[in-house]
Enzyme design. Structure first.
Site, mmCIF file in Angstrom:
data_model
loop_
_atom_site.group_PDB
_atom_site.id
_atom_site.type_symbol
_atom_site.label_atom_id
_atom_site.label_comp_id
_atom_site.label_asym_id
_atom_site.label_seq_id
_atom_site.Cartn_x
_atom_site.Cartn_y
_atom_site.Cartn_z
ATOM 1 N N GLY A 1 0.796 -1.221 0.000
ATOM 2 C CA GLY A 1 0.000 0.000 0.000
ATOM 3 C C GLY A 1 0.831 1.273 0.000
ATOM 4 C CB SER A 2 2.522 3.047 -1.746
ATOM 5 O OG SER A 2 2.178 2.148 -2.777
ATOM 6 N NE ARG A 3 -0.178 10.999 -0.951
ATOM 7 C CZ ARG A 3 0.006 11.853 0.051
ATOM 8 N NH1 ARG A 3 -0.510 11.593 1.236
ATOM 9 N NH2 ARG A 3 0.707 12.940 -0.124
#
Length: 218
Positions: free
Chosen positions: A187-189
């Site tokens: 999970g990340s951005r």
């Protein structure tokens, strides 16, 4: 703001390549699953391990999928699969579009425009969940592209689980729009900064597909 929904491609593992940079996570998981399955008929302990190990290996294969995409025509396209988390005007006139990527999304990022990579800077930091405001101080890689729209900045931000960002190309590389440029594990951005005067075509909560969803409006 009106927008047209992007229908996400139905990714499949059949005929799909795996992301570069997946090996440190993928190989041990698959090896454990294979070994426990091979021993399951003769060992109760191996049988107990085989089911969760196989499920984890399948999950890893799905997470690290890297499907082919038909790249959309447009000035600026999405660098990431995910959901638009925020759209913010910046002090210098640019607009930041933040895209949150859950563990279910493809995590290979693509070049939003064609151009030359003028800078790839790794900045150490924390590992706050990527949907948290404090995630701006997380481990990240800052990209700058020299494009027909001028300098374009893109930032890959690690999340609570993602402890490694893997750039695929170095400074000085010429890239095509939609070309694979790097991977964020788990999970990340991804933050994309649009130049002053470029109108945003997406809205908060909209799903994006890397290489497919157009970010700007004519």
């Amino acid at each position: 703001m009106p927008h047209s929904q992007t229908s996400a491609p139905r990714d499949s593992l059949v005929g799909t390549r795996l992301a570069r940079g997946a090996s440190p996570w993928l190989l041990p998981t698959v090896a454990t699953a294979a070994l426990s399955l091979a021993r399951a008929r003769r060992s109760g302990a191996a049988k107990a391990v085989a089911v969760p190990a196989t499920a984890l290996a399948a999950g890893m294969l799905w997470f690290f999928r890297d499907p082919e995409r038909e790249i959309t025509q447009g000035r600026v396209i999405s660098p990431a699969d995910g959901v638009v988390q925020s759209i913010m005007p910046w002090k210098d006139g640019r607009t930041r579009v933040a895209i949150f990527m859950s563990p279910l999304n493809v995590h290979v990022n693509r070049a939003p425009l064609a151009g030359t990579v003028t800078s790839v800077e790794h900045i150490p930091g924390g590992f706050v969940p990527a949907f948290n405001k404090e995630s701006e101080n997380n481990e990240r890689v800052v990209w700058h592209f020299d494009t027909e729209l001028g300098d374009i900045e893109m930032i890959q931000i690690a999340g609570a689980v993602a402890r490694r960002i893997v750039p695929y190309i170095p400074q000085g590389t010429k890239v095509e729009q939609g070309e694979r440029i790097g991977l964020i594990r788990f999970g990340s951005r991804v933050d994309l900064y649009l130049p002053e005067g470029v109108e945003v075509a997406v809205e908060v909560g909209q799903k994006t597909v890397a290489g497919v969803t157009r970010i700007d409006r004519d």
